[in-house]
Design a protein around this motif. Structure first.
Motif, PDB file in Angstrom:
ATOM      1  N   LEU A 102       0.801  -1.223   0.000  1.00  0.00           N
ATOM      2  CA  LEU A 102       0.000   0.000   0.000  1.00  0.00           C
ATOM      3  C   LEU A 102       0.840   1.284   0.000  1.00  0.00           C
ATOM      4  O   LEU A 102       0.757   2.110   0.900  1.00  0.00           O
ATOM      5  CB  LEU A 102      -0.972  -0.013   1.182  1.00  0.00           C
ATOM      6  N   GLU A 103       1.626   1.425  -1.054  1.00  0.00           N
ATOM      7  CA  GLU A 103       2.296   2.706  -1.256  1.00  0.00           C
ATOM      8  C   GLU A 103       1.210   3.746  -1.509  1.00  0.00           C
ATOM      9  O   GLU A 103       0.059   3.403  -1.794  1.00  0.00           O
ATOM     10  CB  GLU A 103       3.245   2.608  -2.439  1.00  0.00           C
ATOM     11  N   ASP A 104       1.546   5.009  -1.425  1.00  0.00           N
ATOM     12  CA  ASP A 104       0.539   6.069  -1.519  1.00  0.00           C
ATOM     13  C   ASP A 104      -0.360   5.953  -2.746  1.00  0.00           C
ATOM     14  O   ASP A 104      -1.583   6.026  -2.633  1.00  0.00           O
ATOM     15  CB  ASP A 104       1.206   7.446  -1.492  1.00  0.00           C
ATOM     16  N   GLU A 105       0.218   5.765  -3.908  1.00  0.00           N
ATOM     17  CA  GLU A 105      -0.586   5.698  -5.142  1.00  0.00           C
ATOM     18  C   GLU A 105      -1.505   4.481  -5.140  1.00  0.00           C
ATOM     19  O   GLU A 105      -2.634   4.545  -5.621  1.00  0.00           O
ATOM     20  CB  GLU A 105       0.323   5.666  -6.365  1.00  0.00           C
ATOM     21  N   VAL A 106      -1.018   3.375  -4.617  1.00  0.00           N
ATOM     22  CA  VAL A 106      -1.812   2.143  -4.560  1.00  0.00           C
ATOM     23  C   VAL A 106      -2.966   2.311  -3.575  1.00  0.00           C
ATOM     24  O   VAL A 106      -4.109   1.952  -3.878  1.00  0.00           O
ATOM     25  CB  VAL A 106      -0.914   0.942  -4.193  1.00  0.00           C
ATOM     26  N   LEU A 107      -2.680   2.863  -2.419  1.00  0.00           N
ATOM     27  CA  LEU A 107      -3.724   3.121  -1.428  1.00  0.00           C
ATOM     28  C   LEU A 107      -4.791   4.043  -2.010  1.00  0.00           C
ATOM     29  O   LEU A 107      -5.994   3.781  -1.875  1.00  0.00           O
ATOM     30  CB  LEU A 107      -3.127   3.721  -0.159  1.00  0.00           C
ATOM     31  N   ASP A 108      -4.359   5.102  -2.683  1.00  0.00           N
ATOM     32  CA  ASP A 108      -5.307   6.034  -3.309  1.00  0.00           C
ATOM     33  C   ASP A 108      -6.220   5.319  -4.298  1.00  0.00           C
ATOM     34  O   ASP A 108      -7.436   5.537  -4.312  1.00  0.00           O
ATOM     35  CB  ASP A 108      -4.562   7.163  -4.021  1.00  0.00           C
TER      36      ASP A 108
END
Length: 109
Positions: free
Chosen positions: A87-93
């Protein structure tokens, strides 16, 4: 079961910046985020779980870190767990956007 406070804070920050009227509720050992009474996403342990449009479920499960949402030995359709380590930032978003889109057309409870 406890939930990852850091991941919960990351989800909170995104919901605040998106100007969504989300409500938090502790349920079943997880921290859930609801919109109009419908659970959209939550944090359980180190993982995120999200509501997914049932038509998009196969594609969602093909994503890195995704697995079926299982509770008490049963698979819940329309839900996916996502491993916290992906869950890196872009993936979480992207996961949160998909969850909010899947919930947007549901009637209020």
């Amino acid at each position: 079961m406890a939930y990852d406070e850091v991941l919960a804070d990351r989800v909170r920050q995104r919901l605040e910046h998106a100007d969504l009227d989300a409500v938090e509720k502790k349920m079943f050992g997880a921290l859930c985020f609801l919109d109009r009474g419908n659970t959209v996403a939550g944090v359980s342990g180190d993982d995120l779980f999200v509501r997914i449009d049932p038509d998009d479920l196969d594609d969602a499960l093909a994503q890195p870190g995704a697995r079926p949402f299982e509770a008490r030995g049963r698979t819940a359709g329309g839900w996916v767990y996502v491993a916290g380590e992906v869950l890196e930032d872009e993936v979480l978003d992207a996961w949160l956007l998909a969850a909010w889109d899947a919930t947007a057309e549901l009637p209020s409870k």
